[in-house]
Write a protein that holds these residues in place. Sequence first.
Motif, PDB file in Angstrom:
ATOM      1  N   GLY A 262     -63.004  58.170  -7.122  1.00 14.91           N
ATOM      2  CA  GLY A 262     -63.821  59.364  -7.277  1.00 14.91           C
ATOM      3  C   GLY A 262     -63.194  60.633  -6.763  1.00 14.91           C
ATOM      4  O   GLY A 262     -63.783  61.716  -6.883  1.00 14.91           O
ATOM      5  N   TYR A 263     -62.002  60.551  -6.206  1.00 10.71           N
ATOM      6  CA  TYR A 263     -61.298  61.723  -5.697  1.00 10.71           C
ATOM      7  C   TYR A 263     -60.175  62.120  -6.649  1.00 10.71           C
ATOM      8  O   TYR A 263     -59.619  61.277  -7.362  1.00 10.71           O
ATOM      9  CB  TYR A 263     -60.692  61.440  -4.319  1.00 10.71           C
ATOM     10  N   THR A 264     -59.823  63.410  -6.606  1.00  7.58           N
ATOM     11  CA  THR A 264     -58.690  63.894  -7.388  1.00  7.58           C
ATOM     12  C   THR A 264     -57.420  63.799  -6.548  1.00  7.58           C
ATOM     13  O   THR A 264     -57.373  64.296  -5.415  1.00  7.58           O
ATOM     14  CB  THR A 264     -58.913  65.348  -7.825  1.00  7.58           C
ATOM     15  N   ILE A 265     -56.415  63.153  -7.115  1.00 10.45           N
ATOM     16  CA  ILE A 265     -55.106  63.052  -6.471  1.00 10.45           C
ATOM     17  C   ILE A 265     -54.153  63.941  -7.259  1.00 10.45           C
ATOM     18  O   ILE A 265     -53.912  63.708  -8.448  1.00 10.45           O
ATOM     19  CB  ILE A 265     -54.605  61.594  -6.458  1.00 10.45           C
ATOM     20  N   ASP A 266     -53.624  64.964  -6.601  1.00  6.45           N
ATOM     21  CA  ASP A 266     -52.792  65.945  -7.298  1.00  6.45           C
ATOM     22  C   ASP A 266     -51.433  65.373  -7.662  1.00  6.45           C
ATOM     23  O   ASP A 266     -50.906  64.462  -6.995  1.00  6.45           O
ATOM     24  CB  ASP A 266     -52.604  67.188  -6.423  1.00  6.45           C
ATOM     25  N   ALA A 267     -50.831  65.928  -8.696  1.00  6.00           N
ATOM     26  CA  ALA A 267     -49.476  65.544  -9.095  1.00  6.00           C
ATOM     27  C   ALA A 267     -48.510  65.795  -7.945  1.00  6.00           C
ATOM     28  O   ALA A 267     -48.604  66.803  -7.241  1.00  6.00           O
ATOM     29  CB  ALA A 267     -49.049  66.336 -10.328  1.00  6.00           C
ATOM     30  N   GLY A 268     -47.583  64.854  -7.763  1.00  6.73           N
ATOM     31  CA  GLY A 268     -46.598  64.970  -6.703  1.00  6.73           C
ATOM     32  C   GLY A 268     -47.050  64.391  -5.375  1.00  6.73           C
ATOM     33  O   GLY A 268     -46.280  64.402  -4.407  1.00  6.73           O
ATOM     34  N   SER A 269     -48.265  63.877  -5.322  1.00  9.65           N
ATOM     35  CA  SER A 269     -48.781  63.324  -4.071  1.00  9.65           C
ATOM     36  C   SER A 269     -48.201  61.937  -3.796  1.00  9.65           C
ATOM     37  O   SER A 269     -47.754  61.238  -4.705  1.00  9.65           O
ATOM     38  CB  SER A 269     -50.313  63.225  -4.107  1.00  9.65           C
TER      39      SER A 269
END
Length: 433
Positions: A322-329
């Motif tokens: 349910g969370y957004t994981i940003d690109a590059g994380s």
Amino acid sequence: MGRKDEPPRLAGGGFAAWSRDRLALARRGAEECGDVWQLEPGVYVAAAAGPCESVLRRAQDFPKASSPLFPPLKRASGTPTSEERAYAHAARMRGLRAQAVAARIGEIAPQTARFADQWPTDRDVEVLPPVRHTLAEIGVSYLFSEDAPTLLAPASQLFLAREVLVRPSRWVWPRWVPTPARRFRTRQQVAFTDALRPIVRRRRSSGRLGEDMLGQMLRPSPHYGLLPEEAVVDTLPGITVATFETPSRAAGWILLHLARHPRAASRVAAEAAALPADPAATTSAHLGNLRYTQALVSEVLRLYPPSWLLTRQAPRQTQLAGYTIDAGSTVLVCPYTAQRDAREHAEPDRFRPERWLDDAGSPAKPGAFLAFGTGPHGCEGAALAMAMLTLLTAQTARRYHLSEPTGPEPGYQVTTLEGLAPVGLRLRATLRD
């Protein structure tokens, strides 16, 4: 303030706190922040079974970092293609699958018995070095059969190169910088492949490919054809070290638990009494009858997974729990906390091997188990590791009572940098009556 759609950040966390006590911070993060939490901006921890399994199974969304410990050597002829690497992986898996391991239990058992026979009694002994030597003999023999004696010393040097490479450093050098540790790694990798290459050529020229894992890799595939020599030798340093490096850490925790839980050790000993007097006569049926021993091994792996933290990357923005994981994380998958979750295991911090048995009246069936990972990058050698660890446990408990040294000083130190291990563990063996 963080975005509402990003995981919560642990108060008082960060890399400084993480470096002081990784296990404690991992547990606090799971308790205070929930199933997914933020260690630093762009660094997230998957702490519960659901998110951990999701990350490990979604290999396209969370690929493994492309930095193998033993990368292909640079040669004028080039490196193996992605198709050749895929074939090499499939060929390795044929040699490591549970059915293949079961057929060779009679080769594994004598070496575990020899380890127990050679343990000095009535004095404190540092455990991990002889355990690692024994498991290296088993692993290299399993992979290379009669050619193992030629490759055992180079394999041991590969392990040493790994240890040198992963030691903590004040500086994080770019991958292209030829640091002394990387140059040492390359020299040992070259030495191993130079020892392996004539074996590959001899087997192919004679037509006697062998029934071991190397033999499986030398057989042509209807789809890929014959695997090139470079693809064979480049793919084997990593798996060779893996057959004994991670199981050695696990074995240390298992032997420590035999010392700390004498009733459980006695139950293992009683079960092991049914093993053949000649270890070479041990079969997969005998191994299957060691049900409590396997339960004990599984319980120790649940509490102390040797690969307690796995690193994955997010090349593009995606969702997790349910969370957004940003690109590059970076996402750190934590089997240690997932396997100590009260929603998955009753009394999660208690050592209770019985939870793994399916007898009527036994405790609740076990929940999450990620000690060997899962998904496309799950441990290739899981069946081999379980066979080695179960037989080593049975043969040791069959002969000895184990105990920890007396005195105020701890008998080992917990390390967490590359894996979870009881470094310097010392135990005493006393013959059973």
